[in-house]
Design a protein around this motif. Structure first.
Motif, PDB file in Angstrom:
ATOM      1  N   ARG A 119      -3.746   3.370  -3.791  1.00 61.47           N
ATOM      2  CA  ARG A 119      -3.440   1.940  -3.837  1.00 61.47           C
ATOM      3  C   ARG A 119      -4.606   1.151  -4.389  1.00 61.47           C
ATOM      4  O   ARG A 119      -4.434   0.236  -5.191  1.00 61.47           O
ATOM      5  CB  ARG A 119      -3.099   1.428  -2.442  1.00 61.47           C
ATOM      6  N   TYR A 138      -0.669  -5.893   0.898  1.00 62.87           N
ATOM      7  CA  TYR A 138      -0.757  -6.409  -0.462  1.00 62.87           C
ATOM      8  C   TYR A 138      -0.903  -7.920  -0.413  1.00 62.87           C
ATOM      9  O   TYR A 138      -0.408  -8.568   0.495  1.00 62.87           O
ATOM     10  CB  TYR A 138       0.519  -6.077  -1.239  1.00 62.87           C
ATOM     11  N   THR A 189      -3.250  -4.334  -9.341  1.00 64.45           N
ATOM     12  CA  THR A 189      -2.326  -5.125  -8.542  1.00 64.45           C
ATOM     13  C   THR A 189      -2.144  -6.491  -9.172  1.00 64.45           C
ATOM     14  O   THR A 189      -2.885  -6.888 -10.058  1.00 64.45           O
ATOM     15  CB  THR A 189      -2.852  -5.334  -7.102  1.00 64.45           C
ATOM     16  N   LEU A 249       3.197  -4.889  -7.475  1.00 61.83           N
ATOM     17  CA  LEU A 249       2.394  -3.878  -8.167  1.00 61.83           C
ATOM     18  C   LEU A 249       2.921  -3.711  -9.582  1.00 61.83           C
ATOM     19  O   LEU A 249       4.132  -3.690  -9.799  1.00 61.83           O
ATOM     20  CB  LEU A 249       2.509  -2.521  -7.465  1.00 61.83           C
ATOM     21  N   GLN A 272      -7.150  -4.812   1.338  1.00 58.35           N
ATOM     22  CA  GLN A 272      -6.015  -3.986   1.731  1.00 58.35           C
ATOM     23  C   GLN A 272      -6.193  -3.618   3.202  1.00 58.35           C
ATOM     24  O   GLN A 272      -7.302  -3.392   3.667  1.00 58.35           O
ATOM     25  CB  GLN A 272      -6.002  -2.695   0.914  1.00 58.35           C
TER      26      GLN A 272
END
Lengths: 226, 183
Positions: free
Chosen positions: B89, A104, B94, A122, B103
């Motif tokens: 994801r 991330y 995000t 997130l 990522q």
């Protein structure tokens, strides 16, 4: 490092099954990286997963599925990755980021309340995303609590997973130090206090916004109720 | 088809880029990976795509497969699961990043633990799964495939949460025990 608090078996199995939202899965992965016992259970659950996979009823594929796959065998995958160098993250955050968080983009600490800093990782979401039914997706945050600081007392509207990365905290359910995993039930109300010498850095996946108690904390709700 | 023959097919891909071996593996695993994705809630199209991607990853990563560490089904299962996790994801909103970083793709090698490293452990585990009491076996399945494991199980089996947790613990304990000391 002696880890005392672990995820439940159901949580570990669901994680190994790929049946966890990204935020929750990340917190479990961080714990497992520090905990040989849970890593062993995850390997076991993966073997179960292989068995269950082989035993599933086959689904109908598109008629050209195999020929399409055969046609793509020579193709080069586009999964080139470029993670930010860990040294750079360390100098920005002041500690080594666990491997599971390195994928991330992790920003910088932001001020939240006296003695409490956080980094949002997130956002919470309830979209269906890739699925054909909506799915509760927890938010993921890093927290840094100064030595001796108490989080305002709060109640959880949903489940919450916490893994301590450094230092420790105490609440009514016990003491949680580096590597410990807290699986907070929906109805728990608690007031965690960071260790008076070390403070506490932790990563938290929370399904619902926290509900704070007390007039001052409620004023902070719009800010704190992440 | 035996567990061993799946492993041999993956070896054929690694050693000889054997497209026929790939076709056989695809025919067996792709429809099951799709079912797995559907069970986890993926929409039909996504499930189909993830099954494709999983099998293409099997082709590309075949050289990393070590049959002494994992059965073919376990290895393919972890590839499929990791691909779904990555896809999930990527589909998430995000936070803004400090720079532009992609990522990192999850590592698909079988977990590199010294634990459970025996070639026959999958067979022993398969037998042990069959020998579990029916309720425990059902619980393990539900924990795998239900959306919110605890709550769903509670609802479906009409069983208090404490009982769900302790029965699952018992099930994992039995499975661990059947694998002997290395578990």
């Amino acid at each position: 490092m002696t880890i005392v608090h672990h995820p439940s078996e159901a949580t570990l199995i669901a994680h190994a099954a790929g049946n966890m939202d990204a935020a929750s899965a990340t917190v479990i992965a961080i714990h497992a990286d520090m905990c040989p016992r849970c890593r062993g259970d995850l390997v076991l659950a993966e073997v179960i997963g292989g068995q269950l996979l082989a035993g599933l009823a086959p689904a109908a594929l598109a008629p050209d599925a195999l020929s399409r796959a055969l046609g793509r065998l020579g193709a080069v995958p586009d999964d080139t990755t470029a993670a930010e160098p860990n040294s750079q993250v360390r100098s920005r955050l002041g500690f080594d980021l666990p491997a599971a968080l390195r994928g991330y983009g992790i920003g910088r600490w932001r001020w939240l309340a006296p003695g409490i800093r956080f980094v949002p990782v997130l956002r919470r979401s309830s979209r269906a995303g890739l699925d054909d039914r909506p799915r509760a997706q927890s938010a993921l945050h890093l927290f840094k609590i100064a030595p001796g600081t108490a989080m305002p007392g709060h109640r959880h509207g949903g489940s919450e997973f916490t893994c301590v990365l450094a230092g420790s905290y105490d609440d009514a359910t016990g003491r949680f130090a580096a590597g410990d995993f807290a699986e907070t039930a929906e109805d728990l109300e608690h007031r965690p206090v960071a260790d008076s010498r070390t403070g506490c850095i932790c990563v938290i996946a929370s399904e619902a916004k926290l509900r704070f108690r007390g007039p001052i904390a409620r004023l902070l709700q719009p800010v704190l109720g992440f | 088809m035996s567990v061993d023959s799946h492993s041999r097919l993956i070896r054929r891909i690694a050693e000889a880029a054997d497209r026929q071996a790939f076709a056989v593996l695809f025919t067996y695993f792709a429809p099951r990976v799709k079912t797995y994705m559907r069970r986890l809630g993926a929409a039909d199209r996504t499930a189909e795509d993830l099954a494709q991607e999983t099998m293409l990853a099997v082709w590309r990563k075949a050289a990393l497969f070590d049959p002494s560490r994992a059965a073919a089904s376990t290895w393919i299962f972890t590839i499929a699961r990791n691909l779904r996790f990555d896809a999930q994801r990527r589909s998430r909103p995000t936070e803004p990043l400090p720079g532009e970083y992609d990522q990192v793709t999850a590592d698909d090698r079988p977990a590199a633990d010294a634990l459970l490293a025996l070639a026959d452990r999958d067979e022993r585990l398969r037998l042990a799964l069959h020998r579990l009491p029916a309720t425990q076996a059902k619980l393990v399945q539900l924990a795998f495939f239900e959306d919110r494991p605890h709550r769903e199980i509670e609802r479906m089996l009409d069983m208090p949460l404490g009982t769900v947790k302790s029965r699952l613990r018992a099930a994992m304990h039995r499975l661990r025990a059947c694998l002997g000391d290395e578990a």
